[in-house]
Design a protein around this motif. Structure first.
Motif, PDB file in Angstrom:
ATOM      1  N   ILE A  87       0.842  -1.214   0.000  1.00  0.00           N
ATOM      2  CA  ILE A  87       0.000   0.000   0.000  1.00  0.00           C
ATOM      3  C   ILE A  87       0.869   1.253   0.000  1.00  0.00           C
ATOM      4  N   SER A  88       1.807   1.308  -0.914  1.00  0.00           N
ATOM      5  CA  SER A  88       2.771   2.413  -0.939  1.00  0.00           C
ATOM      6  C   SER A  88       2.105   3.779  -1.075  1.00  0.00           C
ATOM      7  N   THR A  89       0.977   3.863  -1.781  1.00  0.00           N
ATOM      8  CA  THR A  89       0.349   5.161  -2.023  1.00  0.00           C
ATOM      9  C   THR A  89      -0.268   5.759  -0.762  1.00  0.00           C
ATOM     10  N   ARG A  90      -0.423   4.962   0.277  1.00  0.00           N
ATOM     11  CA  ARG A  90      -0.984   5.472   1.537  1.00  0.00           C
ATOM     12  C   ARG A  90       0.100   5.986   2.490  1.00  0.00           C
ATOM     13  N   ILE A  91       1.373   5.825   2.144  1.00  0.00           N
ATOM     14  CA  ILE A  91       2.471   6.067   3.076  1.00  0.00           C
ATOM     15  C   ILE A  91       3.273   7.290   2.648  1.00  0.00           C
ATOM     16  N   ARG A  92       3.420   8.230   3.581  1.00  0.00           N
ATOM     17  CA  ARG A  92       4.217   9.435   3.322  1.00  0.00           C
ATOM     18  C   ARG A  92       5.694   9.219   3.643  1.00  0.00           C
ATOM     19  N   ARG A  93       5.961   8.484   4.725  1.00  0.00           N
ATOM     20  CA  ARG A  93       7.345   8.217   5.141  1.00  0.00           C
ATOM     21  C   ARG A  93       7.374   6.961   5.980  1.00  0.00           C
ATOM     22  N   LEU A  94       8.479   6.240   5.896  1.00  0.00           N
ATOM     23  CA  LEU A  94       8.749   5.080   6.739  1.00  0.00           C
ATOM     24  C   LEU A  94       9.785   5.447   7.791  1.00  0.00           C
ATOM     25  N   ILE A  95       9.554   5.020   9.038  1.00  0.00           N
ATOM     26  CA  ILE A  95      10.546   5.179  10.105  1.00  0.00           C
ATOM     27  C   ILE A  95      10.911   3.796  10.627  1.00  0.00           C
ATOM     28  N   PHE A  96      12.177   3.464  10.514  1.00  0.00           N
ATOM     29  CA  PHE A  96      12.710   2.229  11.084  1.00  0.00           C
ATOM     30  C   PHE A  96      13.328   2.592  12.434  1.00  0.00           C
ATOM     31  N   PHE A  97      12.683   2.137  13.519  1.00  0.00           N
ATOM     32  CA  PHE A  97      13.088   2.500  14.875  1.00  0.00           C
ATOM     33  C   PHE A  97      13.831   1.321  15.508  1.00  0.00           C
ATOM     34  N   ASP A  98      15.168   1.457  15.616  1.00  0.00           N
ATOM     35  CA  ASP A  98      15.998   0.334  16.066  1.00  0.00           C
ATOM     36  C   ASP A  98      15.448  -0.956  15.464  1.00  0.00           C
ATOM     37  N   ALA A  99      15.342  -0.930  14.145  1.00  0.00           N
ATOM     38  CA  ALA A  99      14.578  -1.948  13.427  1.00  0.00           C
ATOM     39  C   ALA A  99      15.452  -2.732  12.466  1.00  0.00           C
ATOM     40  N   PHE A 100      15.023  -3.948  12.198  1.00  0.00           N
ATOM     41  CA  PHE A 100      15.686  -4.786  11.207  1.00  0.00           C
ATOM     42  C   PHE A 100      15.354  -4.289   9.803  1.00  0.00           C
ATOM     43  N   VAL A 101      16.407  -4.124   9.012  1.00  0.00           N
ATOM     44  CA  VAL A 101      16.288  -3.825   7.589  1.00  0.00           C
ATOM     45  C   VAL A 101      16.959  -4.988   6.867  1.00  0.00           C
ATOM     46  N   LEU A 102      16.165  -5.865   6.289  1.00  0.00           N
ATOM     47  CA  LEU A 102      16.697  -7.096   5.703  1.00  0.00           C
ATOM     48  C   LEU A 102      17.128  -6.859   4.263  1.00  0.00           C
ATOM     49  N   ASN A 103      18.157  -7.566   3.854  1.00  0.00           N
ATOM     50  CA  ASN A 103      18.483  -7.653   2.433  1.00  0.00           C
ATOM     51  C   ASN A 103      17.472  -8.564   1.745  1.00  0.00           C
ATOM     52  N   ASP A 104      17.300  -8.363   0.453  1.00  0.00           N
ATOM     53  CA  ASP A 104      16.399  -9.214  -0.318  1.00  0.00           C
ATOM     54  C   ASP A 104      16.771 -10.682  -0.137  1.00  0.00           C
ATOM     55  N   GLY A 105      15.784 -11.510   0.184  1.00  0.00           N
ATOM     56  CA  GLY A 105      15.992 -12.948   0.322  1.00  0.00           C
ATOM     57  C   GLY A 105      16.404 -13.403   1.706  1.00  0.00           C
TER      58      GLY A 105
END
Length: 241
Positions: A87-105
């Protein structure tokens, strides 16, 4: 004013954000804190990552929330990445708060140091139902290391066993990494859940976002309990236009 959707991490449910939401609303923002499927007390824990993601997508769509700032804490970072694809069109910004950011796969488990992988595997095996429960001593010393014993105990009482399957599901994130949504990384400098240095949250995981806004504050991984006032202020900074 902004509309924030706050996605909790492992062992939590949406109630973890109660004090932070009060602070955001006091500053005339809107804030929502859904509970991810399979999380909380007395619910079916037999869920996978896709079902977890879909529960947050459904929450946002059912409430017809648009132009939102979507925040994911810890495990919640893996959720908001997949929600953004849906639902990308509903999102203005993403905040990763001490969060996991995974590589593809990758899976979340792939991004943990080997001793932590072993600990989690042992907890799951002991559970008998493919969940894992946080030991209090780890909560006290690693997750909430900036709080007194009373707060550590009262917040620990809110936790519940975490489903294991979402930790080991490998995620296709090709679409996520092609999205133009602005991103922020909010980092607490005393967060010791991932060992400081080589395995740390920042810059190891944050740098995967490419272009992003970095916001830092003192505090532990669970600063929503130990300093909700300060966290709300930083969330506003991280989410501003």
């Amino acid at each position: 004013m902004s509309t924030f959707v706050l996605v909790h991490g492992s062992w939590h449910d949406g109630s973890a954000w109660q004090a932070v939401i009060s602070q955001l609303e006091a500053k005339r923002h809107q804030a929502f804190a859904p509970t991810i499927a399979g999380h909380g007390k007395g619910v079916n824990k037999n869920v996978n990552h896709a079902q977890c993601t879909q529960s947050i997508v459904d929450y946002i769509v059912d409430k017809d929330l648009t132009d939102i700032v979507l925040l994911g804490h810890s495990f919640g970072g893996t959720i908001i990445a997949k929600v953004a694809e849906a639902i990308s069109t509903r999102i203005r910004r993403l905040i990763f708060f001490d969060a996991f950011v995974l590589n593809d796969g990758e899976s979340l488990r792939d991004n943990l140091p080997f001793p932590t992988q072993e600990l989690i595997d042992d907890l799951v095996e002991a559970s008998g139902d493919n969940t894992m429960m946080m030991p209090f001593d780890i909560w006290r010393e690693t997750f909430l290391n900036d709080a007194d014993l009373d707060l550590a105990k009262s917040s620990y009482a809110q936790l519940s066993p975490e489903p294991y399957q979402p930790f080991i599901d490998k995620l296709d994130l090709k679409q996520f990494y092609s999205l133009p949504i602005p991103k922020s990384y909010l980092y607490c400098t005393e967060d010791n859940v991932l060992p400081q240095g080589e395995w740390g949250w920042h810059p190891r995981l944050s740098s995967r976002l490419g272009l992003f806004r970095l916001v830092q504050m003192p505090g532990s991984h669970e600063v929503m309990f130990s300093n909700p006032v300060g966290l709300a202020e930083k969330i506003i900074v991280a989410g501003r236009d």
